[in-house]
Design a protein around this motif. Sequence first.
Motif, mmCIF file in Angstrom:
data_model
loop_
_atom_site.group_PDB
_atom_site.id
_atom_site.type_symbol
_atom_site.label_atom_id
_atom_site.label_comp_id
_atom_site.label_asym_id
_atom_site.label_seq_id
_atom_site.Cartn_x
_atom_site.Cartn_y
_atom_site.Cartn_z
ATOM 1 N N VAL A 139 -9.268 5.419 4.228
ATOM 2 C CA VAL A 139 -8.877 6.270 5.353
ATOM 3 C C VAL A 139 -8.772 5.404 6.607
ATOM 4 O O VAL A 139 -9.705 4.666 6.948
ATOM 5 N N VAL A 140 -7.618 5.458 7.272
ATOM 6 C CA VAL A 140 -7.385 4.691 8.499
ATOM 7 C C VAL A 140 -6.822 5.626 9.555
ATOM 8 O O VAL A 140 -6.247 6.672 9.232
ATOM 9 N N PRO A 141 -6.945 5.272 10.837
ATOM 10 C CA PRO A 141 -6.347 6.110 11.893
ATOM 11 C C PRO A 141 -4.830 6.180 11.759
ATOM 12 O O PRO A 141 -4.185 5.189 11.384
ATOM 13 N N SER A 142 -4.258 7.329 12.067
ATOM 14 C CA SER A 142 -2.807 7.528 11.917
ATOM 15 C C SER A 142 -1.997 6.699 12.901
ATOM 16 O O SER A 142 -0.792 6.520 12.725
ATOM 17 N N GLU A 143 -2.632 6.194 13.989
ATOM 18 C CA GLU A 143 -1.912 5.365 14.956
ATOM 19 C C GLU A 143 -1.755 3.924 14.470
ATOM 20 O O GLU A 143 -1.032 3.138 15.100
ATOM 21 N N ALA A 149 0.864 -1.183 0.000
ATOM 22 C CA ALA A 149 0.000 0.000 0.000
ATOM 23 C C ALA A 149 0.899 1.231 0.000
ATOM 24 O O ALA A 149 2.093 1.134 0.274
ATOM 25 N N ILE A 150 0.327 2.379 -0.302
ATOM 26 C CA ILE A 150 1.094 3.623 -0.375
ATOM 27 C C ILE A 150 0.422 4.658 0.525
ATOM 28 O O ILE A 150 -0.806 4.827 0.486
ATOM 29 N N VAL A 151 1.238 5.335 1.335
ATOM 30 C CA VAL A 151 0.726 6.441 2.160
ATOM 31 C C VAL A 151 0.478 7.627 1.234
ATOM 32 O O VAL A 151 1.403 8.118 0.579
ATOM 33 N N VAL A 152 -0.777 8.085 1.163
ATOM 34 C CA VAL A 152 -1.139 9.157 0.227
ATOM 35 C C VAL A 152 -1.092 10.514 0.915
ATOM 36 O O VAL A 152 -0.426 11.437 0.444
ATOM 37 N N ALA A 153 -1.785 10.664 2.049
ATOM 38 C CA ALA A 153 -1.857 11.973 2.709
ATOM 39 C C ALA A 153 -2.205 11.809 4.178
ATOM 40 O O ALA A 153 -2.830 10.810 4.571
ATOM 41 N N HIS A 154 -1.767 12.772 4.979
ATOM 42 C CA HIS A 154 -2.065 12.803 6.416
ATOM 43 C C HIS A 154 -2.990 13.972 6.721
ATOM 44 O O HIS A 154 -2.928 15.011 6.070
ATOM 45 N N ASN A 155 -3.820 13.783 7.740
ATOM 46 C CA ASN A 155 -4.620 14.891 8.278
ATOM 47 C C ASN A 155 -4.374 14.943 9.782
ATOM 48 O O ASN A 155 -5.043 14.255 10.556
ATOM 49 N N PRO A 156 -3.384 15.749 10.222
ATOM 50 C CA PRO A 156 -3.027 15.764 11.652
ATOM 51 C C PRO A 156 -4.150 16.256 12.555
ATOM 52 O O PRO A 156 -4.219 15.882 13.730
ATOM 53 N N ASP A 157 -5.042 17.100 12.014
ATOM 54 C CA ASP A 157 -6.118 17.657 12.847
ATOM 55 C C ASP A 157 -7.095 16.575 13.295
ATOM 56 O O ASP A 157 -7.533 16.551 14.455
ATOM 57 N N THR A 203 -5.171 9.019 8.225
ATOM 58 C CA THR A 203 -4.242 8.940 7.093
ATOM 59 C C THR A 203 -4.945 8.247 5.942
ATOM 60 O O THR A 203 -5.657 7.253 6.134
ATOM 61 N N ARG A 204 -4.723 8.764 4.757
ATOM 62 C CA ARG A 204 -5.307 8.192 3.538
ATOM 63 C C ARG A 204 -4.258 7.304 2.880
ATOM 64 O O ARG A 204 -3.125 7.742 2.654
#
Length: 259
Positions: free
Chosen positions: A157-161, A134-142, A146-147
């Motif tokens: 979309v999955v949780p960044s943790e 899989a490839i990390v596409v983008a983060h949303n820190p707020d 993570t997409r």
Amino acid sequence: MGRVIRAQRKGRGSIFTSHNTHRKGAAKMRVMDNAERNHYIKGVVQDIIHDPGRGAPLAKVDFRHPNRYKHQKCNFIAAEGTYKGQYIYCGKKAALHIGNIKPIGTMPEGTIICNVEEKTGDRGAIARASGDYAIVVAHNPDTGITRIKLPSGTKKVVPSECRATVGQVAGGGRTEKPLMKAGNAFHKYKCKRNSWPKVRGVAMNPCEHPHGGGNHQHIGHASTVSRYAPPGAKVGLIAARRTGRLRGTKIVREEKEKK
């Protein structure tokens, strides 16, 4: 009255259950603990082994227990390039190296990852087959999400943790070599489950399959079937949105999917 068809019999289990006697154990990450959540823990790859019924090799990784005087042994899905004697680091502060396990929120965009957690702490669920990534596409820190782009091409979309292994799964290109003969197919499915050889529905009698019967081997009606068809009739192209060959260029199709 017709027979109970193969698709119905599979639901019962019995002879259709998986052949797991010789398997080496579940391939999972470490249980999420304080060491991984805040720092990192080091393990060493003791061996790369074959797991019957699985295309990807497994890495037997040995960790020292963070609290007690003993060792923890884990079966990890081996990333491409993992070798015997390699140190594997798991945790938030681990380096971005092939085989290491980190939360995807700490990885830069564009990182190639595998064995990704779908929910935090589920120990790996996505991109686990040989050669998959899989490839990390983008983060949303707020929002802390993570997409990622899945092996199928869809975005999720999955949780960044959620944790993931850096790199792609070993054993890629396995399907490019043809099986060549029935004996190879026999041994392939012998260690998986009873799903080979498959008799076609049109080759059966009318009592054994909805596609059976007739003077020639033909279905005789539309191969598409409703999502809500009863068991015994639910065979063929189930709830198909479209059928037939994909026409046109790939670029045009991708543009339509984006819309």
